[in-house]
Scaffold this motif. Sequence first.
Motif, short mmCIF file in Angstrom:
data_model
loop_
_atom_site.label_atom_id
_atom_site.label_comp_id
_atom_site.label_asym_id
_atom_site.label_seq_id
_atom_site.Cartn_x
_atom_site.Cartn_y
_atom_site.Cartn_z
N GLY A 163 -8.66 24.70 -5.27
CA GLY A 163 -9.98 24.88 -4.68
C GLY A 163 -10.01 26.03 -3.69
N LEU A 164 -8.97 26.13 -2.85
CA LEU A 164 -8.89 27.24 -1.91
C LEU A 164 -8.70 28.57 -2.63
CD1 LEU A 164 -6.63 25.69 0.91
CD2 LEU A 164 -9.12 25.95 0.90
N VAL A 165 -7.91 28.57 -3.69
CA VAL A 165 -7.70 29.80 -4.46
C VAL A 165 -9.00 30.25 -5.09
CG1 VAL A 165 -6.54 30.79 -6.46
CG2 VAL A 165 -5.26 29.32 -4.86
N GLU A 166 -9.74 29.30 -5.63
CA GLU A 166 -10.99 29.64 -6.33
C GLU A 166 -12.00 30.28 -5.39
OE1 GLU A 166 -13.26 27.33 -9.82
OE2 GLU A 166 -13.54 26.42 -7.83
N GLU A 167 -11.94 29.94 -4.10
CA GLU A 167 -12.86 30.53 -3.14
C GLU A 167 -12.68 32.05 -3.04
OE1 GLU A 167 -12.28 28.58 0.56
OE2 GLU A 167 -13.08 26.63 -0.11
N GLN A 168 -11.50 32.55 -3.39
CA GLN A 168 -11.24 33.99 -3.29
C GLN A 168 -11.15 34.69 -4.65
OE1 GLN A 168 -8.53 35.43 -0.20
NE2 GLN A 168 -8.05 33.30 0.37
N THR A 169 -10.88 33.94 -5.71
CA THR A 169 -10.69 34.58 -7.02
C THR A 169 -11.85 34.39 -7.97
OG1 THR A 169 -9.60 32.60 -7.95
CG2 THR A 169 -8.21 34.21 -6.82
N ASP B 232 -6.53 42.52 -9.88
CA ASP B 232 -7.35 42.78 -8.70
C ASP B 232 -7.63 41.51 -7.89
OD1 ASP B 232 -7.40 45.43 -9.40
OD2 ASP B 232 -9.36 45.30 -10.42
N GLU B 233 -7.38 40.34 -8.47
CA GLU B 233 -7.69 39.09 -7.80
C GLU B 233 -6.43 38.35 -7.35
OE1 GLU B 233 -10.17 36.80 -10.36
OE2 GLU B 233 -11.76 38.34 -10.46
N GLN B 234 -5.29 39.01 -7.32
CA GLN B 234 -4.05 38.35 -6.93
C GLN B 234 -4.07 37.96 -5.46
OE1 GLN B 234 -0.73 40.96 -7.56
NE2 GLN B 234 -1.38 42.46 -6.05
N LEU B 235 -3.32 36.91 -5.13
CA LEU B 235 -3.22 36.39 -3.77
C LEU B 235 -1.75 36.14 -3.43
CD1 LEU B 235 -6.03 33.64 -3.90
CD2 LEU B 235 -6.23 35.92 -2.90
N LEU B 236 -1.50 35.95 -2.15
CA LEU B 236 -0.18 35.55 -1.68
C LEU B 236 -0.27 34.18 -1.03
CD1 LEU B 236 1.18 38.84 -0.01
CD2 LEU B 236 1.72 37.94 -2.29
N VAL B 237 0.72 33.33 -1.31
CA VAL B 237 0.84 32.05 -0.59
C VAL B 237 1.85 32.27 0.53
CG1 VAL B 237 1.15 29.58 -0.83
CG2 VAL B 237 0.64 30.96 -2.84
N ARG B 238 1.46 32.00 1.74
CA ARG B 238 2.31 32.29 2.89
C ARG B 238 3.18 31.09 3.26
NH1 ARG B 238 -1.44 33.31 7.96
NH2 ARG B 238 0.65 33.41 8.91
#
Length: 298
Positions: free
Chosen positions: A173-179, A86-92
């Motif tokens: 750090g940026l990832v942690e802001e969303q996960t 549920d916490e997955q992200l995409l790197v663009r």
Amino acid sequence: MSAREMPAAGRWAIYVGVAILFAIACGFLSNWQFSRNADRSEQLQLVADNYDATPVPLGDLLAPGAEMNPADEWRPVRMRGQYLADEQLLVRNRAHGGSAAFEQLVPFRLDDGRTFLVDRGWLAPGNQQSEPDEIPAPPTGQVTVEVRLRPEEAAPTSGRTAEAGQVPTINLGLVEEQTGPIEQGAYGLLLSEDPAPATAPAPVDPPSNDPGPYLSYAVQWILFAVMGFGFLTYVIINERKLRREEDEDDEEELPAPAPAPEKPTGERRRVDPVALHRSRKRPKDRDADDEDALLDAR
């Protein structure tokens, strides 16, 4: 005073000074390229030593909250736990195959309680939109995952951002802001999953083994420095040659002295009796003068 009017020694001193400064600049640039080549050689050796090493437990190389040892980059590690899908992200904007692709990031909760970020691979843009048409789901339940350790990427200095559910770079750090909280020492590039899913992203390309052009550039700068002194030698030799030719032209333009008349040989010189008579002084005759005086008195 123009460069043409300057004494040759002064001009040559300027030429030598310019050549020395050029050689010093070439030396610095060559040394810079040698340094870059040495750094690149170290990177290639690190990949050769670590990329295919035997996987070890994550805790053997990365303690909770610790920074990754740079010497452990690309080392395979093994983890046991479950994905937080549920916490997955995409790197663009990830360059792949000549296109701007995506990479799938999924936090992985280890059995010891800490959360480690896993890069599962790259996804192609969609046919009708920039986002992928399908994002493969990670395996559910307990999974054994093997990944290669990688340091985080720098955050964008330009302030570039991404929409929700995406990040511009793999900056922890940026990832942690969303996960939510994740390990900040490193992330993992997926090597294998057990059990394997039905579909998965394409593996991220392995690191390049190209040594780069740095060594050839370093040698080229050395050759440029040598060529600078060679050109200086050519200029001095050519200038001396031109100076000699100018001196020879000046000598040819001077008028030649008129030749002295030659005296005929074997011929007697004629004497002009009238000129000889005039050139001689007649001796004074007092008796003749007295006689002339008496005749005049009569």
